[in-house]
Every structure is written in structure tokens, then in C-alpha cells.
Design a protein around this motif. Structure first.
Motif, PDB file in Angstrom:
ATOM      1  N   GLY A   1      31.287  69.228  49.990  1.00  0.00           N
ATOM      2  CA  GLY A   1      32.388  68.715  49.161  1.00  0.00           C
ATOM      3  C   GLY A   1      32.840  67.245  49.096  1.00  0.00           C
ATOM      4  N   LYS A   2      33.606  68.084  48.511  1.00  0.00           N
ATOM      5  CA  LYS A   2      34.022  66.409  47.280  1.00  0.00           C
ATOM      6  C   LYS A   2      34.531  65.394  48.687  1.00  0.00           C
ATOM      7  N   VAL A   3      35.447  65.408  49.235  1.00  0.00           N
ATOM      8  CA  VAL A   3      35.900  64.828  50.827  1.00  0.00           C
ATOM      9  C   VAL A   3      35.402  64.400  50.979  1.00  0.00           C
ATOM     10  N   SER A   4      34.626  65.301  51.554  1.00  0.00           N
ATOM     11  CA  SER A   4      33.320  64.439  53.211  1.00  0.00           C
ATOM     12  C   SER A   4      32.319  63.547  52.698  1.00  0.00           C
ATOM     13  N   THR A   5      32.110  63.957  51.404  1.00  0.00           N
ATOM     14  CA  THR A   5      31.405  63.180  50.660  1.00  0.00           C
ATOM     15  C   THR A   5      31.365  61.723  50.378  1.00  0.00           C
ATOM     16  N   LEU A   6      32.922  61.871  50.169  1.00  0.00           N
ATOM     17  CA  LEU A   6      33.369  60.416  50.132  1.00  0.00           C
ATOM     18  C   LEU A   6      33.560  59.473  51.613  1.00  0.00           C
ATOM     19  N   LEU A   7      34.386  60.635  52.484  1.00  0.00           N
ATOM     20  CA  LEU A   7      34.580  59.908  53.838  1.00  0.00           C
ATOM     21  C   LEU A   7      32.771  59.568  54.393  1.00  0.00           C
ATOM     22  N   ARG A   8      31.975  60.036  53.622  1.00  0.00           N
ATOM     23  CA  ARG A   8      30.619  60.205  54.508  1.00  0.00           C
ATOM     24  C   ARG A   8      29.642  58.529  53.873  1.00  0.00           C
ATOM     25  N   THR A   9      30.164  58.582  52.873  1.00  0.00           N
ATOM     26  CA  THR A   9      30.136  57.226  51.764  1.00  0.00           C
ATOM     27  C   THR A   9      30.530  56.148  51.735  1.00  0.00           C
ATOM     28  N   ARG A  10      31.935  56.373  52.016  1.00  0.00           N
ATOM     29  CA  ARG A  10      32.986  54.857  52.396  1.00  0.00           C
ATOM     30  C   ARG A  10      33.275  54.599  53.438  1.00  0.00           C
ATOM     31  N   ASN A  11      33.855  53.442  53.266  1.00  0.00           N
ATOM     32  CA  ASN A  11      34.216  52.739  54.145  1.00  0.00           C
ATOM     33  C   ASN A  11      36.055  53.997  53.995  1.00  0.00           C
ATOM     34  N   TYR A  12      36.151  53.929  56.002  1.00  0.00           N
ATOM     35  CA  TYR A  12      37.718  54.739  55.276  1.00  0.00           C
ATOM     36  C   TYR A  12      38.893  54.460  56.101  1.00  0.00           C
ATOM     37  N   LYS A  13      40.748  54.476  56.453  1.00  0.00           N
ATOM     38  CA  LYS A  13      41.032  54.778  57.532  1.00  0.00           C
ATOM     39  C   LYS A  13      42.499  55.636  56.737  1.00  0.00           C
ATOM     40  N   THR A  14      43.104  55.556  58.995  1.00  0.00           N
ATOM     41  CA  THR A  14      44.402  57.013  57.765  1.00  0.00           C
ATOM     42  C   THR A  14      45.297  56.163  58.418  1.00  0.00           C
ATOM     43  N   LEU A  15      46.354  56.305  58.230  1.00  0.00           N
ATOM     44  CA  LEU A  15      48.323  55.691  58.362  1.00  0.00           C
ATOM     45  C   LEU A  15      47.636  56.173  60.354  1.00  0.00           C
ATOM     46  N   LEU A  16      48.592  55.208  60.793  1.00  0.00           N
ATOM     47  CA  LEU A  16      48.924  55.109  62.121  1.00  0.00           C
ATOM     48  C   LEU A  16      47.899  55.667  63.143  1.00  0.00           C
ATOM     49  N   GLN A  17      46.847  55.870  63.057  1.00  0.00           N
ATOM     50  CA  GLN A  17      45.758  56.571  64.183  1.00  0.00           C
ATOM     51  C   GLN A  17      45.987  57.122  65.389  1.00  0.00           C
ATOM     52  N   GLU A  18      47.266  55.640  65.777  1.00  0.00           N
ATOM     53  CA  GLU A  18      47.232  55.860  67.376  1.00  0.00           C
ATOM     54  C   GLU A  18      48.024  57.338  67.980  1.00  0.00           C
ATOM     55  N   THR A  19      49.063  57.313  66.549  1.00  0.00           N
ATOM     56  CA  THR A  19      49.966  58.105  67.366  1.00  0.00           C
ATOM     57  C   THR A  19      49.523  59.697  67.358  1.00  0.00           C
ATOM     58  N   GLY A  20      47.861  59.579  67.245  1.00  0.00           N
ATOM     59  CA  GLY A  20      47.364  60.947  67.802  1.00  0.00           C
ATOM     60  C   GLY A  20      48.157  62.048  66.888  1.00  0.00           C
ATOM     61  N   ASN A  21      48.517  62.153  66.597  1.00  0.00           N
ATOM     62  CA  ASN A  21      48.944  63.180  64.773  1.00  0.00           C
ATOM     63  C   ASN A  21      47.475  64.211  64.124  1.00  0.00           C
ATOM     64  N   GLU A  22      46.365  63.170  64.266  1.00  0.00           N
ATOM     65  CA  GLU A  22      45.132  63.414  62.910  1.00  0.00           C
ATOM     66  C   GLU A  22      46.032  63.835  61.938  1.00  0.00           C
ATOM     67  N   PRO A  23      45.865  62.659  61.253  1.00  0.00           N
ATOM     68  CA  PRO A  23      46.462  62.660  60.413  1.00  0.00           C
ATOM     69  C   PRO A  23      45.299  63.563  58.995  1.00  0.00           C
ATOM     70  N   ASN A  24      45.601  63.734  58.292  1.00  0.00           N
ATOM     71  CA  ASN A  24      44.623  64.420  57.241  1.00  0.00           C
ATOM     72  C   ASN A  24      44.459  63.779  55.523  1.00  0.00           C
ATOM     73  N   VAL A  25      45.178  62.655  55.489  1.00  0.00           N
ATOM     74  CA  VAL A  25      45.191  62.220  54.406  1.00  0.00           C
ATOM     75  C   VAL A  25      44.307  60.631  54.519  1.00  0.00           C
ATOM     76  N   TYR A  26      43.485  60.522  54.160  1.00  0.00           N
ATOM     77  CA  TYR A  26      42.240  59.317  54.031  1.00  0.00           C
ATOM     78  C   TYR A  26      42.133  58.542  53.670  1.00  0.00           C
ATOM     79  N   TYR A  27      42.236  57.019  53.499  1.00  0.00           N
ATOM     80  CA  TYR A  27      41.963  55.991  52.876  1.00  0.00           C
ATOM     81  C   TYR A  27      40.458  55.212  52.654  1.00  0.00           C
ATOM     82  N   LEU A  28      40.142  55.262  50.983  1.00  0.00           N
ATOM     83  CA  LEU A  28      39.130  54.852  51.087  1.00  0.00           C
ATOM     84  C   LEU A  28      39.459  52.870  50.754  1.00  0.00           C
ATOM     85  N   THR A  29      38.908  52.414  51.941  1.00  0.00           N
ATOM     86  CA  THR A  29      38.757  50.848  51.946  1.00  0.00           C
ATOM     87  C   THR A  29      37.910  50.068  51.034  1.00  0.00           C
TER      88      THR A  29
END
Ligand code: SF4
Ligand code: SF4
Ligand code: SF4
Lengths: 331, 706, 180
Positions: free
Chosen positions: C152-180
Motif C-alpha cells: 500500500g501507499k503508506v507502507s511504501t512511503l514509510l519503507r522508502t522515506r525517513n519519518y518520525k512520529t510525534l512523542l514516540q516516548e509516550t508509548g501511545n503508538e501514534p499512527n500519524v507519520y511525518y516524512l522528514t
């Protein structure tokens, strides 16, 4: 240098700029709930220690107030609900992962326990009322039975009293998104404070010297423990994550420094422990009501201040470029 | 759909109705689709078949309903009455208002002649009034988009290539491999398909070179950001040409085949080395060389973007000439990734009688200046409307809020109003200019009317329909109706032979093999191209210039006595304690027209003034504080909020344009933020075509006493 | 559990706010309330600068603390997905979820008083459409899809690009990803 600003104005009422979702209602509930828990606890302990006679105020009189305090607290909680006509929804589900769900169900169980506890000493505490109750067969039976099982009732009351006392702190503590609440000290502190406020109320209310003396001693120790716990809390937060450090800053120079140290810590702990210490040493009784009064005020302030700080402490800080108040023009 | 919990809101589950429109929140004219949910206005989204919107509307277009819903809209015709010396507006019937205007215009025609009527217009409805004016006997239309915006670039490209860039711009960014932006902040200005093609280039990793003193949005996305000293762009452009020629990086074949005057240029830029440019522009020589090489490496798919608002310093035509020449050296005009050739639909006009012969030209207002102004110069028309020898005695102002749009007029509108016999303002909302009108006519919004078909030059020819999604609110009327009613009352009924504008649309659509019924369904009809989109490699092309070539050396400018090749000259520096006033667009707003739109107000209710941290320290300014600005001529602004940011040079400040409304009728917008246009009082005019130089102003800070 | 994710390219986002306006109209939000917002981060000193634009909203966390604290089940995962919704018919307005969300992504609906939030436009998703914000973005910087689909589109993007999520350290496992 890092500059982080909102490009689009964000001013969701009560969420921005800092959470202000809860005001006085929830702290009042936490305070009254704690107070009720403390009373239950002492009343039960005195019964079990066979010291009912020495502490008749708390075991026989004050115990009636548990249901009243709880009900007032619940009313405050109800007032806080922003979608309040759906309040019945608390009781159409049990969510094991939700402390608030536990809390609402615990209350359902605590009410009858409180009633039993009240009935078990009702004839001694409120003879007139008891007589009225006895006019009904069922009333007389209830009184008889609960008197007979007074000790058993006391045994059951203790874990529930502790649960309620801890719950009031746990409720905040489990909201992990608020760094200031995110310390295991909080439930313990709230429990000890709950007991201390109940002791203070006993000192204030009793006319029996022995009882007052006993509870002054108890309260003195509890306050000492509380002071210790507050220091522990500071240490715990200071060894925590970035956001917890930021939260700690709120009371170490930040905007809640006065609220926490001057209002809660000084009025609620330091002054009363000094006053009670003096009283215990010199056995002076002139202004005995001052210390417990301060303890009660402090008990409430503890919850209010801790709640405010917690709401203020956050993982995110959205800074608006534009004046959020302008949105009021839309009304 | 089942299985979901009840009680989660699900918009759009009522009875849906859709109808096509053309967005009118800005002039890009994106085709969109209006949705109603259970009869209630729901949303406007892009029409997927449309090249302007590519199925997506921009922030402002998405907020289009806000214009329709605005409770502050003009509701009825208003007539200025004198109430014991107090001027106020009284609501009148359309009949009364139209008759009042017609009587004045009849008198104007007989006393002074119909050419004394001028029309200020901007936006898609203006066509109806241009038609009215010509039937009446005047050709004096003027739009601020010429002298206050992209006129210099159109003139410069016409001089060089024989044609302008046009709007939508013929930039082929989706195929560009290198884009050079000079003071143009795409992304902050949100012209829909322009942003979309720009983003497409970014997605494809095109090289981006941004020349901007401010760390603008595109600067942040650039491979090369050149933080140039304001006002020195021509020096940089000359140095780039120098490198391309010196290092033999230019497109030799293209230049030989198509251009005129390369030898002169080579000689001209010989001394303009990057080392010469460095102290002027503050861009290191090595950086100038490196970026020139990047441009050349990607040519001809290198677009030196022409910008849109380019009226800056009074020598703008020359700067844009330099841009045009640089493109020619890279061979990007007519090539993929550079400038493509646009095509429109050959759409016949509805048959009407011939207009009366009109000899007076809008250029008469220029009084012999600005020889290359092929369109009206708004400041000149404004000046020619004042005084005993005024060329104009009456105005129709259609959707053009003059004080916020044309710098230098804010303080003189009363003077103009006193001198003119009649000002008619036709608008959707009350604004600053309507306050000076004798009659105000409330037009309905684009969501409530039919309008002329959109036939814009694009990659593929296409037509788009605007039709009403709602009945006109209040007592507002469509522009075509207003024009027709005025025409009728002026005895020009023959020019408006239709009962309803749909007759015109139906007739026109029939000529191109479509119908109103079809367009009501599709909204957009795309036609096949009949001409190539790019030059056919290796063929000769006749350009519409005197030499028939791309004129690197402008024979026309030489003949007129202007520099035939662009030269750099220094501009004024800010005096001590003053900062250059830089302004620009914000993506959430269109000029000064959208500040009262509740959706857009909500995301950006005011503008802020950007100041560098060192400036903030010096003046003791902090984020969120309000200050007032004062310019070099002592003009003071409304209060404006401070934003301290590293994104601005310490010698300039920046604010978004369009704020600081004073019209009280705009309950949201009035008093919010500051108006840059009012602070622009030093206005050098471009001698070639009359553009207003708007970047020659300096401001300092004043305490805001609240 | 089907995991839906939003992938947002900070390199092309221009901070125009169209996502915010689109959400407001699509979801008929009352005046003054917003489910999404755009943040700009500038790092460095003139002229050595970088900026990042991020369109933010509820992260539809896999470990959604807001759902866990809700005493009535009003806050819930939609069907068997990570899309977090609030059922206004079960919400008491106790606001525990608001305090439990580390992203301050929730809001109180006006005037009713129940808690509201981004729904990932589930009413569009179930019809095969992208969320309103995603489908309007003029820079095409937002993407939406199923994370578990490797092609799928989103997995492909996450595989091929650098990304981050916000506040990973909260342990909430967010599902909005930011390509950087
Ligand atoms: S660019 Fe935006 S405002 Fe302009 S016409 Fe298109 S959608 Fe409307
Ligand atoms: S972002 Fe907040 S509201 Fe959204 S799922 Fe995560 S915790 Fe819940
Ligand atoms: S997914 Fe839908 S509800 Fe969420 S922010 Fe985007 S438009 Fe709003």
C-alpha cells in the motif's frame, strides 16, 4: 534556536492554551471522597481495636457523615460533567482499564458498606433517630443485625476505605498524559492526606479530651509522613523525563510555586504540624481548632493545586501567533 | 452501513445535491462542486476534471461557503444621503438605485461625454461591466493586477518574447528539474494549480533555488536559499548571465536560432562578475557560480520563475527583462519544464451590435508617460480623476477595494470623491471603498449566480461553468443582471438582448458542441489541443517582436530611449532605526477580501509583524505584544502583533497583506491587524509601464497605547 | 486489527491550512472548534535555518490512552481498527480522555458538551474515500491508507522515506507519520 508556532489559530475552549477541563468540582469530590474514606477507616479501626468507647465521636457520630460527604462529592462530580444527562452511562458499562469506571462501581459498593457501618453504631451515636428507625420492623432488624456484625463490618470497611482513599489519587495518577501526576507517590500522598483530614475533622468535632488527644497524635504523624511524601514527590519528578522536569518547574519557580509551597505546603502541612507539635508538648489546648482547620483547608488545596498543576503540565505546548481571544468575535 | 456505534456524527447522510461552480475567492477561478446536505450548505470541493484545481480547492476556496454565509454582507442597494450635513447611507430599492445611477450617467454623457466614466474591476464578474462601459462609450477599464501586480512581468516578457506569461501562468513546473524563485513565495501565495505543480516538482526532487531576503516557505524547501540584500536582484541576475556566458553554459543552439542581441548582452555582462555582485547582493561569488551551474545542468527544464506580484522598486520591467533573458539563455521558453504554450477554447461571443466608436484610451490618463503600458494604470486613472482638468468624472468600482489595493490612494479617496460626480460601488461586502460611494449595489456571491464561462489559457483548452447553488441571499443580485438593468435604463437594451444570462451561456456552449444541461452536470468540459504545447525542436519560430526573434536586446526599449539591456542601480537604504517594510500573501486570505470570512478568520484572524530577535531586543518587543508602525512619511498603522523570528533579516520587517480593515460593517475584520498598503507612501513609478514600486518604504515601531 | 495511518510529507507541506478548513466544512464543526491544526518549527539562526510544517490531529494511537480511561466505552476503537471515535450517546463529559491524551487532540463539542475529536473521517473511509483533509491538500503532501498492507501507499512511503512520529516516548503508538 527553535521557534515553534501554530500556523493556524487553535483555541479549543478548555483545551487551549492549557487544559482547564476541570475546575473546583473534581478537587472537591477528591477531597470529600478522601475525607469519607478516612472517617470510614478510623471508625473501623477504633471498633476493631476495641476503642470505640475512647473514640465515640469518630466511631458513632462522624461515621454518619461518610454518606453525606460522599453524596455532596458525587453531586459536585455530576456538576462537572459537560454532557451530564448521560451520567447513567457510568453504569451501563464496566471498563476494567478505566480507573474512573472502577471508581464509579466502587462507590456503588461503598454506599451500602457505609450504611452498615453507620447502622452498627447508630443506637449509640444517634439514639433519637435510632428509636424512630426501630418503629419499623425492618429498621430494628437492620440495627440488630449490623450491631451483631459490627466487627465484621469494620473488617470489610477497611479495604474499601483504603481503596477509596487511594482511588482519589490514582484517578489522576493514571492519566499518564499529565506529567505532574505521573508519579506513584501521588496515590499514597492522597491516601495519607485523606486520613489526616479525617483525623483533623475528628479533633475539631469531638468534645472528649482523650479522643482529641489521640487523634492529634495520629494527625501529627500523618502530617509528618505527608511532608516526607511531598519531598519524595519532588525527588521522584526530578529524576523523571523531560516533561516531568518541566512539570516540576511549575512548582520550583514556575507559576504554581506560590500555590504549592505557600498555600498547600505551608498552610496545609507546616503550620498545622507546628501547632499540633506545640500542643502535644505543652498540652496547650487554647486554640486547638486552628491546626485541624488548616489541615482541612490544606487537604482541599492539595487536590485543587495538584489538579491545576497537572492540567497545566503537558507533553505539548501549542503557541499561537494570533490572539486566540479574537475567536470570541464569532459568538 | 451498519456495525458502527450510534452517536458518532456522520456528515453528509442527508439528501445530497451537487452543482458546479467556479471559485471566486481569488482570481484563479478553480472549478468546484458545491454540496448541499439535506438542503443545507455543506461544502465546496474541487472538480476533478479541472486543470486549475485538479480536484482540490485551496484553503480559501474550501472556505468559500463563508462568503455566502457572512452575515455582514451588503444586503440592499444603498444610497448616500445628506442628513443635515451628516453623510449616511439609506437602503433603497433596486429601482431607485439603478434609476439614480442611470440619471447621473445620462447627464455625464451629455455634459462631458461617456468617456469620462472609468471602471475599476478585479475578478470574474468584471466582464459584464466592461461590456456595459463599451456600449455606453468608454474603454477606460483598469485593474490593479496590472500596475500593482504583474504588469511589469507581462510587459517585460512581451518586449522579449512577443507575448506575456498570462494568468494562470504558463510555467511548466510539473516538468521542471530546476526552479528558481526570485522573491516569489509560492505556498504562501496559494494559486491552486501553481502550488500543485510546484509541489509536484518538489516530490520529483527538482532543484529549488530561492532568492529571498526572508526565509520564506519555499526558501525552507530549497536546495539553495540565497538571502539576498533587498533591492539588488538585478545585480544577481546579471552575474548569473555572466557565469552562463563566461563558462559557456548557455543554450547555444537556442540562442543562435531564436534570439536577437546575444553579442550585445555578452559585452554588456562581461564586467558583471559574481565578484562584482557579491558586495552588492551579499551572495558569495562561489554561490552565484554554483547556482548558475545547477541551472545550466538542468536546462532547458530550468524555470526562472517570473513571479506574480513584481511591482517593487520602480525598475521592475527591467528586472523582469533580466528574468526573461536568463530564461532565454537557458532555452526554457517553449520547452518542457520551462514555459509551455497555452491554449484556450475558440469561444464565440454572443452576437450583439457593434460598440460605438471610442477614441479616448485609458492610457490618456498616463499623460504621455509609460509608453509600454498596454493596460490601464490604476494610479494614473486615479490621479486623472481629481481636479479641474480631470479626465474622469464618474467611477464604477467593481469588487476592487481601492485603499487596500492601490498604494497611495488611501489618504486621497475623499479628494477623489469630492471631484467626481458619481461613484458606484458594486461589491459583496461593505469595505473601505464602498464608504466613499454615492450608490452601493450588493452583488450576490459566486455561489448564487451564473457568470461568464471560464475560458482560461491552460495546458488543455477547457470551459467551466459557474451556476447558482443557492438563491441570492438578502436583496443581492448577480452582476450580469445589474449590468443589464443599467444598460436598459441607459437606452442600451440592444446590447443586452437576452432575458436571462443562461441564454448567453446556452448559445455559446452550443457553438462549441456542448450545452448548458451538459455543463450543469459536468461543470467542466475539456477540449483537445490543436496546437503543440512546446516548440517543435529544430524548427524556426516567428516571435511577435519587431525583429521576429526573442529580443535579448530590446529594439523597442532602445527606440523609446530606455536601456535596451537591463542595468543594476542601487535603491534607497532604510534610515537609522527604520526597517524595510516587506509584505506578502498569507495562504489563508485573498488580498483584503476574505478577512471577514468566518472560516478564514478562524485560522488567521489578524496579521503579525515579523521582527528579527536582535531588533526585538533593541526595541524591547516580545511575542504577542501589540505595536504600531510608523513609516518614513509619518503614516501610522493600526496595532499589530509582534512575531519574533529568525526567518527575517535584521534590516527588514514583514507582514501579510490585506489586514487592518477600518470598515465597521466588517464585524470580524474591522480593526484586526495592520494595513501595509497604507504604509506604502513612497512609490517610485516604473517609467516604462507605470507600475507602482511598493518596496521602497521603511517603518519603525511605536508603543501601542490601548 | 486493521491499522489505518496517515503519512504527511513535511518536505512539501507549505502550511496553508487547507486541511483545517476542509475538516471544518466536511465535518460541520461549530465556529471556534478545530480538530486539526498546523504547526511550524523553525530551527537555527539567520541565515542557517530550516523549517518544518506539520498538519496535526489525533494520532489514532494503537495504544490509545484516551480509550482506556473512558469509563463508559464512549471512546472506542471503530470496528476492528485503530480509528478512535467518541460515541456522543455514551459520553458523559467526564473529560478523563482529554486529560489522558498526550497530544491534546480532543475537544469539547459546543454547545452539547460531549467530547469530540478527529474521526479520520471514518464516514469517508468506509466509502473508500480519503479523509477530507488528505483529499484537499493542494501540495498532495498527505496520504492515508492501511498500514498492514505492505504494497500500500503508506507502507511504501514509510519503507522508502525517513519519518518520525510525534512523542514516540509516550508509548501511545501514534499512527500519524511525518516524512522528514
Ligand atoms: S486558488 Fe483557491 S481561492 Fe483561488 S480560485 Fe482556486 S480555490 Fe478559489
Ligand atoms: S491522539 Fe489522543 S485522542 Fe487520539 S487516539 Fe491518541 S490518545 Fe486518543
Ligand atoms: S481525518 Fe477528517 S476529522 Fe480528522 S482532521 Fe482530517 S478532516 Fe478532520
Amino acid at each position: 534556536m527553535i521557534e515553534e508556532v501554530l500556523v493556524t489559530l487553535r483555541a479549543n475552549p478548555k483545551i487551549d492554551p492549557v487544559l482547564s477541563t476541570w475546575s473546583w468540582e473534581v478537587p472537591l469530590y477528591l477531597f470529600l471522597g478522601g475525607l469519607a474514606a478516612g472517617i470510614m477507616f478510623f471508625a473501623a479501626i477504633m471498633v476493631l481495636a476495641n476503642r470505640q468507647r475512647e473514640a465515640p465521636f469518630v466511631t458513632e457520630k462522624l461515621v454518619l457523615w461518610t454518606v453525606i460527604l460522599l453524596s455532596v462529592g458525587m453531586a459536585a462530580l455530576f456538576l462537572d460533567l459537560s454532557h451530564r444527562w448521560y451520567v447513567f452511562r457510568f453504569y451501563t458499562a464496566f471498563r476494567p482499564s478505566s480507573p474512573m469506571s472502577w471508581g464509579s462501581w466502587i462507590l456503588i459498593i461503598i454506599y451500602p458498606i457505609c450504611l452498615l457501618q453507620i447502622l452498627s453504631t447508630f443506637r449509640q451515636g444517634y439514639p433519637n433517630l435510632a428509636r424512630r428507625l426501630e418503629r419499623f420492623d425492618i429498621g430494628a432488624l437492620a440495627l440488630d443485625l449490623s450491631e451483631r456484625f459490627r466487627r465484621r463490618i469494620a473488617w470489610i470497611s477497611i479495604p474499601f476505605a483504603l481503596a477509596l482513599g487511594i482511588y482519589t489519587g490514582l484517578l489522576l495518577n493514571t492519566l499518564v498524559a499529565r506529567p505532574f501526576w505521573n508519579t506513584a507517590i501521588l496515590p499514597v500522598l492522597f491516601l495519607v492526606s485523606a486520613l489526616s483530614t479525617a483525623a483533623a475533622l475528628t479533633i475539631l468535632g469531638t468534645s472528649i479530651k482523650g479522643e482529641r488527644n489521640l487523634f492529634t497524635q495520629i494527625d501529627f504523624s500523618l502530617i509528618a509522613v505527608e511532608i516526607f511524601l511531598v519531598l519524595l514527590l519532588v525527588i521522584d519528578l526530578s529524576t523523571g523525563s523531560q516533561v516531568q522536569l518541566a512539570a516540576l518547574d511549575l512548582i520550583l519557580g514556575g507559576r504554581y510555586t506560590v500555590g504549592f509551597w505557600l498555600l498547600f505546603f505551608s498552610i496545609g502541612l507546616l503550620i498545622p504540624i507546628l501547632l499540633e507539635g506545640r500542643e502535644l508538648l505543652r498540652k496547650s489546648t487554647s486554640a486547638f481548632y486552628l491546626a485541624p482547620l488548616f489541615v482541612l483547608i490544606g487537604g482541599y488545596l492539595l487536590r485543587q493545586v495538584v489538579m491545576n498543576i497537572g492540567l497545566h503540565s503537558s507533553w505539548v505546548d501549542y503557541a499561537n501567533q494570533f490572539d486566540p481571544q479574537l475567536l470570541q468575535l464569532l459568538q | 452501513m451498519t456495525g458502527c456505534a450510534a452517536g458518532v456524527r456522520r456528515p453528509g447522510t442527508g439528501e445530497l445535491t451537487v452543482s458546479p461552480t467556479i471559485c471566486d475567492i481569488c482570481f484563479w477561478k478553480c472549478a468546484g462542486i458545491v454540496y448541499k446536505d439535506g438542503g443545507e450548505p455543506w461544502k465546496v470541493v474541487g472538480n476533478p476534471n479541472d486543470l486549475h484545481s485538479r480536484g482540490r480547492l485551496c484553503t480559501r476556496g474550501t472556505a468559500g461557503l463563508g462568503a455566502y454565509l457572512d452575515p455582514d454582507r451588503l444586503k440592499t442597494p444603498l444610497l448616500r444621503v445628506d442628513n443635515n450635513g451628516n453623510q449616511r447611507f439609506k437602503p433603497v430599492s433596486w429601482d431607485e438605485a439603478l434609476e439614480f445611477i442611470a440619471a447621473r450617467l445620462r447627464k455625464l454623457a451629455s455634459d462631458h461625454g461617456p468617456e469620462k466614466l472609468a471602471l475599476f474591476s478585479h475578478g470574474s464578474g468584471g466582464g459584464h461591466f466592461k461590456h456595459l462601459l463599451q456600449a455606453y462609450g468608454s474603454r477606460s477599464f483598469v485593474a490593479p493586477s496590472f500596475a500593482q501586480c504583474r504588469g511589469p512581468r507581462e510587459v517585460a516578457f512581451k518586449l522579449t518574447y512577443g507575448e506575456g506569461v498570462g494568468s494562470p501562468d504558463r510555467t511548466d513546473m510539473e516538468h521542471s528539474r530546476c526552479i528558481v524563485l526570485i522573491g516569489s513565495h509560492i505556498g504562501e501565495n496559494l494559486h491552486n494549480s501553481q502550488v500543485q505543480t510546484f509541489a509536484a516538482a518538489l516530490h520529483k526532487k527538482a532543484k529549488l533555488i530561492t532568492v529571498d531576503p526572508r526565509f520564506s516557505v519555499p526558501a525552507g524547501k530549497s536546495d539553495y536559499w540565497l538571502p539576498i540584500k533587498p533591492g539588488t536582484d538585478i545585480a544577481l541576475l546579471l552575474a548569473w548571465m555572466h557565469v552562463l556566458i563566461q563558462e559557456d553554459l548557455y543554450d547555444r543552439d537556442y540562442v543562435t536560432r531564436y534570439t536577437h542581441g546575444f553579442t550585445e548582452l555578452k559585452e554588456h555582462v562581461r564586467k558583471f562578475t559574481p565578484e562584482w555582485a557579491y558586495p552588492i547582493t551579499a551572495i558569495p561569488a562561489a554561490r552565484i557560480r554554483e547556482t548558475a551551474r545547477v541551472m545550466a545542468a538542468n536546462a532547458p527544464a530550468t524555470l526562472i520563475h517570473p513571479g506574480r506580484h513584481v511591482a517593487w522598486y520602480g525598475d521592475d520591467t527591467q528586472r523582469l527583462r533580466a528574468v526573461a533573458i536568463l530564461n532565454a539563455l537557458l532555452g526554457s521558453w517553449g520547452r518542457p519544464g520551462g514555459y509551455y504554450q497555452q491554449e484556450k477554447v475558440a469561444l464565440p461571443n454572443y452576437p450583439i451590435p457593434e460598440y460605438p466608436k471610442i477614441t479616448a484610451r485609458v492610457q490618456d490618463a498616463n499623460r504621455g508617460k509609460y509608453p509600454e503600458a498596454y493596460a490601464g494604470v490604476s494610479t494614473a486613472v486615479f490621479d486623472a480623476s481629481i481636479g479641474p482638468d480631470a479626465l474622469y468624472k464618474a467611477w464604477i468600482v467593481y469588487g476592487t477595494n481601492l485603499p487596500l489595493t492601490v498604494p497611495g490612494v488611501a489618504g486621497r479617496l475623499q479628494e477623489a470623491a469630492d471631484s467626481l460626480d458619481l461613484i458606484v460601488a458594486i461589491d459583496i461586502q461593505p469595505c473601505e471603498v464602498t464608504g466613499y460611494a454615492d450608490v452601493i449595489l450588493p452583488e450576490c456571491t459566486y455561489l448564487e449566480r451564473y457568470d461568464t464561462l471560464r475560458n482560461a489559457p491552460e495546458r488543455r483548452p477547457s470551459l467551466a461553468l459557474r451556476m447558482p447553488a443557492f438563491k441570492p441571499k438578502y436583496d443581492s443580485k448577480p452582476g450580469w443582471w445589474i449590468a443589464k438593468q443599467l444598460g436598459k435604463r441607459l437606452g442600451l437594451g440592444d446590447y443586452f438582448p437576452w432575458k436571462d444570462y443562461t441564454e448567453v451561456l446556452e448559445w455559446q456552449l452550443k457553438q462549441v458542441g456542448s450545452s448548458l444541461a451538459e455543463m450543469k452536470k459536468t461543470g467542466v468540459k475539456v477540449f483537445p489541443r490543436t496546437t503543440p504545447m512546446y516548440f517543435t525542436e529544430g524548427t524556426d519560430i516567428e516571435f511577435n517582436t519587431p525583429t521576429g526573434k526573442i529580443e535579448i536586446y530590446s529594439t523597442q526599449l532602445a527606440k523609446l530611449g530606455f536601456d535596451p539591456l537591463p542595468k543594476y542601480s542601487a535603491h534607497q537604504e532604510p534610515p537609522p532605526d527604520y526597517y524595510r517594510l516587506n509584505y506578502g500573501r498569507a495562504p489563508a486570505h485573498t488580498f483584503g477580501r476574505t478577512q471577514n470570512n468566518k472560516y478564514l478568520f478562524e485560522i488567521m484572524p489578524e496579521n503579525v509583524i515579523w521582527v528579527h530577535p536582535t531588533v526585538a531586543r533593541k526595541w524591547d518587543l516580545e511575542n504577542g505584544r501589540y505595536v504600531r508602525l510608523k513609516n518614513q512619511d509619518g503614516v501610522e498603522s493600526n496595532r499589530i502583533r509582534i512575531r519574533v523570528t529568525e526567518r527575517i533579516r535584521p534590516d527588514s520587517v514583514f507582514m501579510a497583506h490585506g489586514f487592518g480593515h477600518t470598515a465597521e460593517g466588517l464585524r470580524l475584520a474591522s480593526g484586526r491587524g495592520a494595513d501595509d498598503a497604507a504604509l506604502i507612501t513612497n512609490i517610485p513609478h516604473d517609467p516604462i509601464m507605470g507600475a507602482s514600486g511598493m518596496r521602497a518604504n521603511f517603518v519603525t515601531f511605536l508603543e501601542d497605547e490601548v | 486489527m486493521t491499522r489505518y495511518a496517515m503519512v504527511i510529507d513535511t518536505l512539501t507541506c507549505v502550511g496553508c491550512g487547507d486541511c483545517v478548513t476542509a475538516c471544518k466544512t466536511e465535518n460541520q464543526m461549530p465556529d471556534g472548534l478545530t480538530r486539526d491544526w498546523v504547526v511550524e518549527t523553525t530551527t537555527g539562526e539567520y541565515p542557517n535555518l530550516s523549517t518544518e510544517f506539520r498538519s496535526e490531529r489525533c494520532n489514532h494511537c494503537s495504544h490509545a490512552t484516551c480509550v482506556y480511561v473512558c469509563p463508559t466505552g464512549a471512546s472506542h476503537f471503530w470496528r476492528d481498527t485503530n480509528i478512535v471515535l467518541v460515541d456522543s450517546g455514551k459520553c458523559t463529559g467526564c473529560k478523563a480522555c482529554i486529560a489522558a491524551c498526550p497530544y491534546d487532540a480532543r475537544l469539547i463539542m459546543h454547545p452539547e458538551g460531549y467530547v469530540d475529536k478527529c474521526t479520520f473521517c471514518h464516514h469517508r473511509v468506509e466509502n473508500g474515500l480519503d479523509p477530507a483533509c488528505v483529499s484537499t491538500c493542494p501540495t498532495h503532501c498527505m496520504h492515508f491508507g492501511v498500514l498492514d498492507d505492505p504494497a500500500g501507499k503508506v507502507s511504501t512511503l514509510l519503507r522508502t522515506r525517513n519519518y518520525k512520529t510525534l512523542l514516540q516516548e509516550t508509548g501511545n503508538e501514534p499512527n500519524v507519520y511525518y516524512l522528514t
